[in-house]
Design a protein around this motif. Structure first.
Motif, PDB file in Angstrom:
ATOM      1  N   ARG A  72     -15.655   6.149   0.657  1.00  0.00           N
ATOM      2  CA  ARG A  72     -15.920   4.747   0.308  1.00  0.00           C
ATOM      3  C   ARG A  72     -14.613   3.969   0.188  1.00  0.00           C
ATOM      4  O   ARG A  72     -14.487   2.851   0.693  1.00  0.00           O
ATOM      5  N   GLY A  73     -13.643   4.572  -0.460  1.00  0.00           N
ATOM      6  CA  GLY A  73     -12.339   3.924  -0.604  1.00  0.00           C
ATOM      7  C   GLY A  73     -11.665   3.714   0.736  1.00  0.00           C
ATOM      8  O   GLY A  73     -11.045   2.677   0.980  1.00  0.00           O
ATOM      9  N   ARG A  74     -11.796   4.682   1.636  1.00  0.00           N
ATOM     10  CA  ARG A  74     -11.205   4.548   2.973  1.00  0.00           C
ATOM     11  C   ARG A  74     -11.875   3.402   3.735  1.00  0.00           C
ATOM     12  O   ARG A  74     -11.198   2.617   4.402  1.00  0.00           O
ATOM     13  N   ARG A  75     -13.201   3.307   3.654  1.00  0.00           N
ATOM     14  CA  ARG A  75     -13.900   2.194   4.327  1.00  0.00           C
ATOM     15  C   ARG A  75     -13.460   0.846   3.758  1.00  0.00           C
ATOM     16  O   ARG A  75     -13.239  -0.105   4.513  1.00  0.00           O
ATOM     17  N   LEU A  81      -7.861  -4.135   5.683  1.00  0.00           N
ATOM     18  CA  LEU A  81      -6.851  -4.283   6.733  1.00  0.00           C
ATOM     19  C   LEU A  81      -7.321  -5.237   7.826  1.00  0.00           C
ATOM     20  O   LEU A  81      -6.526  -5.972   8.402  1.00  0.00           O
ATOM     21  N   GLY A  82      -8.632  -5.244   8.095  1.00  0.00           N
ATOM     22  CA  GLY A  82      -9.174  -6.148   9.101  1.00  0.00           C
ATOM     23  C   GLY A  82      -9.216  -7.593   8.647  1.00  0.00           C
ATOM     24  O   GLY A  82      -9.205  -8.512   9.462  1.00  0.00           O
ATOM     25  N   ARG A  83      -9.263  -7.821   7.333  1.00  0.00           N
ATOM     26  CA  ARG A  83      -9.350  -9.196   6.813  1.00  0.00           C
ATOM     27  C   ARG A  83      -8.004  -9.805   6.469  1.00  0.00           C
ATOM     28  O   ARG A  83      -7.857 -11.018   6.464  1.00  0.00           O
TER      29      ARG A  83
END
Length: 183
Positions: A72-75, A81-83
C-alpha cells in the motif's frame, strides 16, 4: 524461560517459514527482508500475545499485514511521484563579471577556509549574512565583520592575480598597518 530466550527460540524455529511467506507475496526483494524484520519486531513487542503452542499462524498474520502495508505504501509513493512535478535542475551561478573564472578560483584558493566558506555562502549560495551566521554558528554581527574582512582579502587576492595595484593589508596580522577604528 525468560523473554529473550523465548524470542530467540521462536525466531530460530519460524524465521525461514516467515521469510519464505513474505518473499512469495509480491513484496519487492529489497523490501521483503524489511517486512520480515518488522514482523519479528512486532513479535518481540507483543511477545505475550504470541501463542506458545503454535506461533507460526500468528506470525504469518502479522507478516501478511506488514506486507500489505508495504505494498500500500509503495502504491501511494508511486502515485505521489506521478502527481508531483519534476523539479528542473537550476543552472549553475553565472561566471563573475569582468574577471576570468580561473582568476576568481585562484583568488578563492588563496583565502583561508573560513573566509572562502563565508564568501561562497553569501555570494554563490545567495544567503544573507544573518543566514550565513546560522550556518557557521556565529552571531550575525560577527558574520558581517568577517564578511567585510573576507571581501577585502578576496579583492586583494584577485587584484594580485589580475595585476591590479590596489593591495589591501591582511587585517588578521597586528604587525600590518590597519585602521582598526573603522570596522
Amino acid at each position: 524461560m525468560d523473554d529473550a530466550a523465548r524470542f530467540r527460540a521462536l525466531f530460530e524455529v519460524t524465521f525461514a517459514p516467515v521469510r519464505r511467506y513474505v518473499h512469495h507475496r509480491g513484496v519487492p526483494p529489497g523490501r521483503a527482508d524489511d517486512v520480515v524484520a518488522e514482523t519479528f519486531l512486532v513479535a518481540w513487542r507483543r511477545l505475550a500475545d504470541v501463542p506458545a503452542d503454535d506461533p507460526l499462524p500468528w506470525l504469518l498474520a502479522v507478516a501478511r499485514n506488514a506486507a500489505r502495508n508495504e505494498l500500500r505504501g509503495r502504491r501511494r509513493y508511486e502515485g505521489l511521484l506521478g502527481r508531483v512535478p519534476v523539479a528542473l535542475p537550476t543552472p549553475p551561478p553565472a561566471d563573475p563579471p569582468d574577471h576570468d573564472l580561473a582568476d576568481v578560483r585562484a583568488a578563492l584558493d588563496a583565502l583561508d577556509e573560513a573566509d572562502r566558506e563565508l564568501l561562497l555562502l553569501v555570494a554563490w549560495d545567495d544567503l544573507t549574512p544573518a543566514q550565513a551566521a546560522r550556518v557557521l554558528g556565529c552571531t550575525p554581527g560577527t558574520a558581517r565583520v568577517r564578511l567585510h574582512r573576507a571581501r577585502r582579502r578576496f579583492a586583494a587576492a584577485l587584484g594580485k592575480r589580475s595585476g591590479a595595484d590596489g593591495q589591501i593589508p591582511d587585517e588578521r596580522h597586528p604587525d600590518k598597518e590597519l585602521d582598526r577604528g573603522r570596522i
